[in-house]
Write an enzyme that holds these catalytic residues in place. Structure first.
Site, PDB file in Angstrom:
ATOM      1  N   THR A  58      45.545  77.997  83.064  1.00 46.16           N
ATOM      2  CA  THR A  58      44.906  77.196  84.114  1.00 46.16           C
ATOM      3  C   THR A  58      43.425  76.994  83.820  1.00 46.16           C
ATOM      4  O   THR A  58      42.902  75.891  84.004  1.00 46.16           O
ATOM      5  CB  THR A  58      45.094  77.874  85.487  1.00 46.16           C
ATOM      6  OG1 THR A  58      46.496  78.082  85.709  1.00 46.16           O
ATOM      7  CG2 THR A  58      44.514  77.032  86.598  1.00 46.16           C
ATOM      8  N   GLU A  59      42.767  78.034  83.375  1.00 49.60           N
ATOM      9  CA  GLU A  59      41.319  77.976  83.161  1.00 49.60           C
ATOM     10  C   GLU A  59      40.934  77.156  81.924  1.00 49.60           C
ATOM     11  O   GLU A  59      40.027  76.345  81.991  1.00 49.60           O
ATOM     12  CB  GLU A  59      40.750  79.394  83.022  1.00 49.60           C
ATOM     13  CG  GLU A  59      40.728  80.188  84.306  1.00 49.60           C
ATOM     14  CD  GLU A  59      39.639  79.765  85.276  1.00 49.60           C
ATOM     15  OE1 GLU A  59      38.872  78.820  84.994  1.00 49.60           O
ATOM     16  OE2 GLU A  59      39.551  80.369  86.354  1.00 49.60           O
TER      17      GLU A  59
END
Length: 186
Positions: A58-59
């Site tokens: 996600t990051e």
């Protein structure tokens, strides 16, 4: 007529092949890069490795050179001030923010931080992820505000749109990694 039956048979064979290999196909879309480092530091800091993989995906989508619009660094997108604070708590020697781009350092720090947030927020995944993205101070404020928390322990909604989307996205990725790699990482 014969060609039609052959085409249908080929389509059926193709579908069977896809069904048999569905996990392998999905693993191409949801890889776990840096697996050994994720396993090492998730064990050391008592964090689920599938959660770590979900946060990294996600990051930074596993880009160890990623820099966010807000200035967060590396795989787990750690802000420079947070990285300095974490490094102090971890007693890392000669730390500077450039080391946030080192995959091993970044994963170790991110796992330490997730563990720290887990301790603070009693393992409540939603609060941990909201704090990871939106800041622990903000989460504490939201928990005290009746508009966001009716019991002071859980959030009924997250006021930062970006953080709300982030929490949902990590949770989806976490479920996918947990199912796709079930019992493969220990």
């Amino acid at each position: 007529m014969k060609i039609s039956k052959i085409i249908k048979l080929l389509i059926l064979i193709l579908l069977v092949i896809i069904v048999i290999n569905i996990k392998s196909i999905f693993k191409n879309f949801y890889p776990i890069k840096y697996e050994n480092k994720i396993i090492t530091y998730s064990k050391k800091y008592n964090v689920d490795p599938y959660l770590v993989a979900a946060v990294i995906r996600t990051e930074s989508n596993f880009d160890d050179k990623a820099v966010s619009n807000t200035g967060a660094y590396g795989l787990m997108q750690i802000m420079p001030d947070t990285a300095i604070w974490i490094a102090g708590n971890m007693k890392l020697k000669d730390f500077n923010t450039e080391k946030s781009f080192d995959s091993e350092t970044n994963i170790a720090m991110g796992c330490w931080y997730l563990d720290d947030l887990n301790s603070e927020f009693n393992g409540d995944l939603e609060l941990v992820l909201a704090a990871y993205n939106g800041g622990r101070g903000n989460v504490k404020k939201w928990l005290k505000n009746k508009k966001y928390s009716s019991d002071g322990k859980t959030l009924k909604n997250i006021p930062f749109g970006e953080t709300d989307k982030y929490v949902k996205k990590v949770k989806i990725n976490y479920r996918i990694y947990s199912k796709l790699y079930a019992n493969e990482i220990k």
